[in-house]
Enzyme design. Structure first.
Site, mmCIF file in Angstrom:
data_model
loop_
_atom_site.group_PDB
_atom_site.id
_atom_site.type_symbol
_atom_site.label_atom_id
_atom_site.label_comp_id
_atom_site.label_asym_id
_atom_site.label_seq_id
_atom_site.Cartn_x
_atom_site.Cartn_y
_atom_site.Cartn_z
ATOM 1 N N TYR A 229 58.191 101.797 41.571
ATOM 2 C CA TYR A 229 59.642 101.921 41.447
ATOM 3 C C TYR A 229 60.069 103.234 42.082
ATOM 4 O O TYR A 229 59.307 104.209 42.114
ATOM 5 C CB TYR A 229 60.083 101.907 39.979
ATOM 6 C CG TYR A 229 60.165 100.534 39.362
ATOM 7 C CD1 TYR A 229 61.020 99.567 39.890
ATOM 8 C CD2 TYR A 229 59.419 100.209 38.235
ATOM 9 C CE1 TYR A 229 61.114 98.303 39.307
ATOM 10 C CE2 TYR A 229 59.502 98.953 37.649
ATOM 11 C CZ TYR A 229 60.352 98.015 38.197
ATOM 12 O OH TYR A 229 60.435 96.768 37.632
ATOM 13 N N THR B 168 59.309 97.921 44.711
ATOM 14 C CA THR B 168 60.323 97.020 44.164
ATOM 15 C C THR B 168 61.709 97.545 44.524
ATOM 16 O O THR B 168 62.044 98.690 44.209
ATOM 17 C CB THR B 168 60.183 96.902 42.645
ATOM 18 O OG1 THR B 168 58.899 96.322 42.338
ATOM 19 C CG2 THR B 168 61.270 96.028 42.050
ATOM 20 N N ASP C 258 64.779 95.622 44.082
ATOM 21 C CA ASP C 258 65.903 94.892 43.489
ATOM 22 C C ASP C 258 66.246 95.356 42.077
ATOM 23 O O ASP C 258 66.892 94.632 41.320
ATOM 24 C CB ASP C 258 65.622 93.385 43.491
ATOM 25 C CG ASP C 258 64.398 92.993 42.669
ATOM 26 O OD1 ASP C 258 63.655 93.898 42.234
ATOM 27 O OD2 ASP C 258 64.186 91.780 42.476
ATOM 28 N N HIS D 244 63.108 88.527 40.978
ATOM 29 C CA HIS D 244 62.595 89.203 39.785
ATOM 30 C C HIS D 244 62.464 88.231 38.612
ATOM 31 O O HIS D 244 62.700 88.582 37.456
ATOM 32 C CB HIS D 244 63.501 90.375 39.407
ATOM 33 C CG HIS D 244 62.743 91.574 38.893
ATOM 34 N ND1 HIS D 244 62.327 92.603 39.703
ATOM 35 C CD2 HIS D 244 62.323 91.904 37.644
ATOM 36 C CE1 HIS D 244 61.700 93.517 38.972
ATOM 37 N NE2 HIS D 244 61.681 93.103 37.723
ATOM 38 N N ARG E 41 65.440 87.865 36.285
ATOM 39 C CA ARG E 41 65.689 88.927 35.316
ATOM 40 C C ARG E 41 66.635 90.011 35.838
ATOM 41 O O ARG E 41 66.909 90.979 35.129
ATOM 42 C CB ARG E 41 64.351 89.559 34.908
ATOM 43 C CG ARG E 41 63.491 88.607 34.105
ATOM 44 C CD ARG E 41 62.035 89.016 34.064
ATOM 45 N NE ARG E 41 61.729 90.079 33.124
ATOM 46 C CZ ARG E 41 61.488 89.921 31.827
ATOM 47 N NH1 ARG E 41 61.563 88.698 31.297
ATOM 48 N NH2 ARG E 41 61.172 90.931 31.057
ATOM 49 N N GLY F 224 53.319 85.632 37.561
ATOM 50 C CA GLY F 224 53.769 86.549 36.531
ATOM 51 C C GLY F 224 53.579 86.043 35.119
ATOM 52 O O GLY F 224 52.503 86.183 34.532
ATOM 53 N N ARG F 225 54.598 85.421 34.558
ATOM 54 C CA ARG F 225 54.588 85.072 33.137
ATOM 55 C C ARG F 225 53.354 84.295 32.688
ATOM 56 O O ARG F 225 52.831 84.571 31.596
ATOM 57 C CB ARG F 225 55.860 84.295 32.784
ATOM 58 C CG ARG F 225 57.142 85.141 32.824
ATOM 59 C CD ARG F 225 58.345 84.261 32.500
ATOM 60 N NE ARG F 225 59.608 84.986 32.465
ATOM 61 C CZ ARG F 225 60.449 85.103 33.492
ATOM 62 N NH1 ARG F 225 60.116 84.578 34.675
ATOM 63 N NH2 ARG F 225 61.585 85.747 33.362
#
Length: 369
Positions: free
Chosen positions: A137, A163, A165, A257, A260, A311-312
């Protein structure tokens, strides 16, 4: 976990089954933290709808008995066109946290992406025998940003993923309604002491550490400070993709994202073809947001991606069984991908990228072509 008194639940057969098992063991506010999106969650749901509207055109008579899923991603060897996505605060989900995920990724032969907001020190996240990416970030603390870049190189990371966004966190209503805050054991230990933010809401924590003024000039600053392949995560517009490549980006992650950030943003899968058309073979393209199975990976390949970030489902596996739960989830994904590729007549990843795609009637061709 049981399926009733004294009855063992069956082993999961899909990643949706893994999520069901995770939901059964997680506190409701933790499940919502992982599962939720921003706003009314329209983009969260649209990500899945986009995959459901994308139909593959299989090839026949190719003599495919087994499919070879091996490939390279950003120069890293991978057993399949999948890497673990950068995700914050793994220890919220399971006490073994990021080290367990990195070990499972290494065992599965896929790259692991360490997040800036990891809840364990970076030195613990280097998987033995595995490939590492580091997500960055743009921090208010510029010295800490430079330190993270240097750490990526010291630890032998194969790529740096910036990242782009998240100038600030989207309004994640589930977290706001639950009053969800980062517990002390999951605070991001790789930030300076004043930035770790245990006990803060996720949005408040992000506002304290992330600099919202990230610009194209800052991209040049990052490019000058690393020899690593530089990847921008969160690109959805072809013009942004072109500019990023012109400024030295080696790869892009087409991503909203996971629904999100901006609620109402285009589904990542719809954005992918136009970006591939714009940049051609000038850089690698990865896709994330909404990937829930092996056929989804195949769809992304057919639309021009080099691979996907998962991801999840990784966190659902972690919640279900720690390292072994992640291992099981990744094994399911690879099995699904092998079967889907073989049934589509694609003997390898290169052939998968040559498959045809048709969109369901009513899909806007400006988005999905």
């Amino acid at each position: 976990m049981t399926g009733g008194p004294g009855v063992l639940a069956p082993d999961p057969l899909t990643l949706a089954d893994v999520e069901d098992r995770a939901r059964a063991v997680l506190a409701p506010e933790v499940y919502d933290f992982v599962a939720g999106g921003s706003g009314d969650e329209s983009t969260l749901h649209a990500n899945r709808t986009a995959f459901d509207r994308c139909h593959l055109v299989p090839r026949v008579l190719n003599g495919v008995e087994t499919a070879d899923t091996t490939t390279t991603l950003l120069g890293a060897a991978s057993s399949m066109p999948v890497a673990v996505a950068p995700m914050a605060f793994h220890s919220v989900v399971h006490p073994d946290g990021e080290p367990a995920v990195s070990r499972a990724a290494a065992a599965a032969g896929i790259p692991f992406t360490a997040a800036t907001l990891a809840s364990r020190p970076l030195d613990e996240l280097v998987p033995a025998g595995g490939e590492l990416f580091l997500q960055l970030y743009w921090l208010r603390d510029r010295a800490r940003t430079a330190w993270l870049i240097a750490e990526a190189e010291r630890l032998g990371a194969r790529a740096l993923i910036l990242t782009v966004d998240v100038p600030f966190m989207g309004r994640r209503l589930r977290d706001l309604r639950n009053g969800f805050a980062v517990p002390a054991h999951a605070a991001p230990v790789n930030l300076a002491d004043t930035q770790r933010g245990a006990g803060q809401t996720v949005g408040g924590h992000a506002a304290a550490v992330i600099d919202p003024t990230l610009s194209w000039a800052d991209l040049e600053w990052v490019r000058r400070r690393t020899r690593l392949p530089l990847v921008l995560k969160g690109v959805l517009d072809p013009a942004d993709a072109r500019r990023a490549v012109d400024l030295g980006a080696d790869g892009l992650v087409v991503s909203n994202h996971g629904g999100r950030q901006l609620d109402g943003a285009v589904p990542s899968l719809f954005a992918l073809p136009a970006i591939r058309d714009e940049v051609g073979d000038a850089c690698e393209l990865l896709l994330d947001s909404g990937v829930r199975g092996g056929t989804d990976v195949l769809r992304a390949l057919a639309l021009g991606a080099s691979g996907v970030l998962l991801g999840r489902p990784v966190l659902w596996g972690l919640a279900d069984g720690g390292e072994s739960g992640v291992t099981g989830a990744l094994r399911l994904l690879r099995t699904e991908l092998e079967v889907s590729m073989a049934l589509a007549g694609a003997p390898n990843v290169a052939a998968a990228r040559r498959l045809g795609v048709r969109w369901a009637p009513g899909t806007d061709e400006r988005e999905g072509s």
